[in-house]
Design a protein around this motif. Sequence first.
Motif, PDB file in Angstrom:
ATOM      1  N   GLU A   1      99.995  36.409 -98.324  1.00 34.25           N
ATOM      2  CA  GLU A   1      99.588  35.714 -99.546  1.00 34.25           C
ATOM      3  C   GLU A   1      98.846  36.577-100.557  1.00 34.25           C
ATOM      4  OE1 GLU A   1     100.581  32.630-100.203  1.00 34.25           O
ATOM      5  OE2 GLU A   1     101.592  32.590 -98.270  1.00 34.25           O
ATOM      6  N   ALA A   2      98.137  37.596-100.109  1.00 38.06           N
ATOM      7  CA  ALA A   2      97.284  38.357-101.029  1.00 38.06           C
ATOM      8  C   ALA A   2      98.081  39.046-102.128  1.00 38.06           C
ATOM      9  CB  ALA A   2      96.453  39.376-100.253  1.00 38.06           C
ATOM     10  N   VAL A   3      99.232  39.612-101.800  1.00 35.75           N
ATOM     11  CA  VAL A   3     100.032  40.320-102.807  1.00 35.75           C
ATOM     12  C   VAL A   3     100.471  39.352-103.901  1.00 35.75           C
ATOM     13  CG1 VAL A   3     102.123  41.657-103.204  1.00 35.75           C
ATOM     14  CG2 VAL A   3     100.783  42.051-101.157  1.00 35.75           C
ATOM     15  N   LYS A   4     100.801  38.135-103.533  1.00 35.21           N
ATOM     16  CA  LYS A   4     101.210  37.132-104.525  1.00 35.21           C
ATOM     17  C   LYS A   4     100.093  36.868-105.528  1.00 35.21           C
ATOM     18  CE  LYS A   4     103.892  34.616-101.119  1.00 35.21           C
ATOM     19  NZ  LYS A   4     103.967  33.352-100.394  1.00 35.21           N
ATOM     20  N   VAL A   5      98.858  36.859-105.042  1.00 37.09           N
ATOM     21  CA  VAL A   5      97.712  36.588-105.895  1.00 37.09           C
ATOM     22  C   VAL A   5      97.355  37.819-106.732  1.00 37.09           C
ATOM     23  CG1 VAL A   5      95.247  35.995-105.869  1.00 37.09           C
ATOM     24  CG2 VAL A   5      96.812  34.868-104.275  1.00 37.09           C
ATOM     25  N   MET A   6      97.470  39.005-106.143  1.00 37.07           N
ATOM     26  CA  MET A   6      97.064  40.242-106.814  1.00 37.07           C
ATOM     27  C   MET A   6      98.094  40.756-107.817  1.00 37.07           C
ATOM     28  SD  MET A   6      95.480  42.088-103.414  1.00 37.07           S
ATOM     29  CE  MET A   6      94.917  43.606-104.154  1.00 37.07           C
ATOM     30  N   PHE A   7      99.370  40.452-107.609  1.00 38.88           N
ATOM     31  CA  PHE A   7     100.434  41.067-108.396  1.00 38.88           C
ATOM     32  C   PHE A   7     100.326  40.823-109.907  1.00 38.88           C
ATOM     33  CE2 PHE A   7     104.766  41.475-110.119  1.00 38.88           C
ATOM     34  CZ  PHE A   7     105.005  42.801-109.790  1.00 38.88           C
ATOM     35  N   PRO A   8      99.998  39.620-110.376  1.00 40.26           N
ATOM     36  CA  PRO A   8      99.894  39.452-111.829  1.00 40.26           C
ATOM     37  C   PRO A   8      98.859  40.378-112.477  1.00 40.26           C
ATOM     38  CG  PRO A   8     100.011  37.328-110.756  1.00 40.26           C
ATOM     39  CD  PRO A   8      99.851  38.349-109.660  1.00 40.26           C
ATOM     40  N   PHE A   9      97.734  40.609-111.801  1.00 42.29           N
ATOM     41  CA  PHE A   9      96.717  41.530-112.316  1.00 42.29           C
ATOM     42  C   PHE A   9      97.239  42.962-112.317  1.00 42.29           C
ATOM     43  CE2 PHE A   9      94.395  37.977-110.373  1.00 42.29           C
ATOM     44  CZ  PHE A   9      93.696  37.523-111.480  1.00 42.29           C
ATOM     45  N   LEU A  10      97.935  43.323-111.251  1.00 43.30           N
ATOM     46  CA  LEU A  10      98.526  44.654-111.131  1.00 43.30           C
ATOM     47  C   LEU A  10      99.581  44.877-112.214  1.00 43.30           C
ATOM     48  CD1 LEU A  10      98.962  47.115-108.881  1.00 43.30           C
ATOM     49  CD2 LEU A  10     101.084  45.862-108.655  1.00 43.30           C
ATOM     50  N   ARG A  11     100.426  43.902-112.413  1.00 44.20           N
ATOM     51  CA  ARG A  11     101.511  43.978-113.397  1.00 44.20           C
ATOM     52  C   ARG A  11     100.950  44.177-114.804  1.00 44.20           C
ATOM     53  NH1 ARG A  11     104.863  39.614-115.909  1.00 44.20           N
ATOM     54  NH2 ARG A  11     106.924  40.518-116.207  1.00 44.20           N
TER      55      ARG A  11
END
Length: 157
Positions: free
Chosen positions: A118-128
Amino acid sequence: MEHSREAQRVNNSEDARFNSRSILQLKDYVFTHLSLNIRSENFEQHESIPANMVFDVQPRLLDNTDVVDRGEVTLIVHVNDASAQKKSPFDITVVMLGLFNTEAKVPKNQMINLLEAEAVKVMFPFLRATIAELGRMSNERRLPMLILPVMDFEKML
C-alpha cells in the motif's frame, strides 16, 4: 445455537473494525536524494522519450514488538538509469522516505505486507509531482516534460 451466532456476529464486527483501522496513514515524507543527470550528447528532437522505471521498495518496522502500528518505507526510483539499453538524454534517481502508521496495532508480518502493498500507492503521487518539478527546474529547454504515467499498482503486485 443462538449464543454461537451472536459470538460469530461479534467476532465478524471486531474483524471488520480491526481491518478498517489497520489501513496505512502517511504521517510524513521526505526526499533524501534527488538527482537529474542530463547527457547533452544524447539529445535529439523527440516528441517524447520513453521512460524505463525501476522501483525498489524497502519497508522497515519502527517498533521491535510482535504487534506494531508504525513503519517506514524507503522508495528508490530510477528513471532511464545509465544501465538502460537505450541511451536516454537523462536519468533520474529519487529516494523518498515515508513514515506510516495504523490506528490499531497489527502483527509484524501484516504490517510488512501493508507497507509493501500500500505505501507505494500513497507515495507515488508525491514522487510523480516531484520528478515533474525536478525536470522543469533544470531549465533544459530540450528536455520534454517529465511526467510519469499514472501507475496501476494493483496489476503490478
